[in-house]
Write an enzyme that holds these catalytic residues in place. Structure first.
Site, mmCIF file in Angstrom:
data_model
loop_
_atom_site.group_PDB
_atom_site.id
_atom_site.type_symbol
_atom_site.label_atom_id
_atom_site.label_comp_id
_atom_site.label_asym_id
_atom_site.label_seq_id
_atom_site.Cartn_x
_atom_site.Cartn_y
_atom_site.Cartn_z
ATOM 1 N N CYS A 134 4.590 13.432 0.731
ATOM 2 C CA CYS A 134 4.550 12.110 1.351
ATOM 3 C C CYS A 134 4.406 12.289 2.868
ATOM 4 C CB CYS A 134 5.773 11.281 0.975
ATOM 5 S SG CYS A 134 5.938 10.984 -0.798
ATOM 6 N N ASP A 189 -2.320 5.267 -5.108
ATOM 7 C CA ASP A 189 -1.676 5.382 -3.804
ATOM 8 C C ASP A 189 -2.465 4.569 -2.789
ATOM 9 O OD1 ASP A 189 -0.386 6.067 -1.490
ATOM 10 O OD2 ASP A 189 -0.439 8.223 -1.831
ATOM 11 N N HIS A 221 2.174 7.726 -5.854
ATOM 12 C CA HIS A 221 2.734 8.274 -4.623
ATOM 13 C C HIS A 221 4.156 8.754 -4.903
ATOM 14 C CE1 HIS A 221 2.982 8.501 -0.194
ATOM 15 N NE2 HIS A 221 4.231 8.126 -0.352
#
Length: 255
Positions: A134, A189, A221
Site C-alpha cells: 500500500c 483498486d 487493495h
C-alpha cells in the site's frame, strides 16, 4: 527455511527515534538486507510475521514504523481482523498522520534506515532490497530513486498513488533508478487504475528501468494483509513467489 531470530529495536533518525522490528536468520552470519515498508495500518503482528517469513529465506529484514513522529506503533487501536465497516474510522485517525509524512521526510528517514542496515553486522556488504505494501509500495519506489547506489531491488504490492498529478509523483522520479523493480497491482483498486498502470509502465519504459508489472486479477487493495478483509490467499502466495524471485536474482541469499 532457516530458523529465525526477531526482536524490536529503536532506530535513530535525523528527526527522532523510529521503533522497528528486525528479523534475521538465527546463525550469527550476515545476510542480504531488506527494508520492508509497512502499509497504513502499521507495524503489528501481521507484518512481523511477514518479516519472519522473509527472513527464513535468508534475509535480514528491517520493518520501521514510518509514522514514528506521531508515536510508537500501534498508533491507533486495531481489531484483530480489520473489516470494511471499521476502515473509515481507522483511516479518519490515520489520514492526517500519513499526510504529515512528506516525501522529503520519508526519504530523510530512508537514509537512516539504509544507514542502519549498512552498519549492522547482521547485513551483508553491498546493496539491499526493499519491498512495500500500500503506502509502503510508494516508499519502496521513492527509496530506489533516491538511493540508486544502495538499492538493488524494489517491490511494490497493491500500492496506490504511484501516478498522480504532482510534480514529485513517483512515476516522474524513475530515471535515477538502477534497481530491478516489481509491481503487483490489485485488480480492484481505484487508487491504481488501468490508466494509472499504463502511465506508470510508459514512464518505466521511457526511463529504461528493468521491471515487471503484473495485474493480480480478483485481488483488492491490501490483498497481502491477512488481518484484513482484503486478504486474498492465492494472490498473497503469488506475491511471495514474485518477491522471492526478484530477490534471488538481485540479492541471492547464499552469495
Amino acid at each position: 527455511m532457516t530458523n529465525v531470530h526477531a526482536a524490536s529495536l529503536d532506530l535513530p533518525t535525523p528527526d527522532g527515534t523510529a521503533d522497528a522490528y528486525l528479523a534475521h536468520p538465527d546463525d550469527g552470519a550476515p545476510h542480504p538486507g531488506v527494508l520492508l515498508y509497512m502499509d497504513a495500518f502499521g507495524l503489528r503482528p501481521a507484518l512481523e510475521e511477514m518479516a519472519r517469513r522473509l527472513a527464513g529465506h535468508g534475509y535480514t529484514v528491517l520493518v520501521p514504523n514510518v509514522l514514528y513522529r506521531a508515536g510508537r506503533a500501534p498508533l491507533v487501536e486495531l481489531p484483530d481482523h480489520i473489516n470494511p465497516a471499521e476502515r473509515p474510522d481507522i483511516f479518519g485517525k490515520l489520514a492526517p498522520i500519513m499526510q504529515a509524512l512528506t516525501p522529503e521526510r520519508a526519504m530523510r528517514d530512508a537514509g537512516a534506515y539504509l544507514g542502519w542496515l549498512a552498519g549492522s553486522p547482521l547485513v551483508s556488504d553491498g546493496p539491499v532490497g526493499t519491498t512495500g505494501y500500500c503506502m509502503g509500495g510508494v516508499l519502496a519506489v521513492r527509496t530506489a530513486a533516491a538511493f540508486p547506489d544502495r538499492v538493488a531491488a524494489a517491490a511494490s504490492f497493491h500500492a496506490g498513488r504511484l501516478v498522480t498529478d504532482a510534480e514529485d509523483s513517483p512515476h516522474r522520479l524513475l530515471r535515477p533508478i538502477t534497481a530491478e523493480l516489481y509491481f503487483g497491482h490489485a485488480d480492484h483498486d481505484q487508487s491504481m487504475t488501468a490508466e494509472h498502470i499504463e502511465t506508470l509502465e510508459g514512464a518505466l519504459d521511457a526511463a529504461g528501468v528493468r521491471y515487471r508489472s503484473e495485474l493480480y486479477e480478483g485481488a483488492h487493495h491490501g490483498y497481502t494483509q491477512p488481518d484484513t478483509a482484503a486478504y486474498h490467499a492465492e494472490a498473497n502466495e503469488r506475491h511471495w513467489q514474485a518477491l522471492l524471485d526478484l530477490l534471488s536474482r538481485t540479492l541471492p541469499a547464499g552469495a
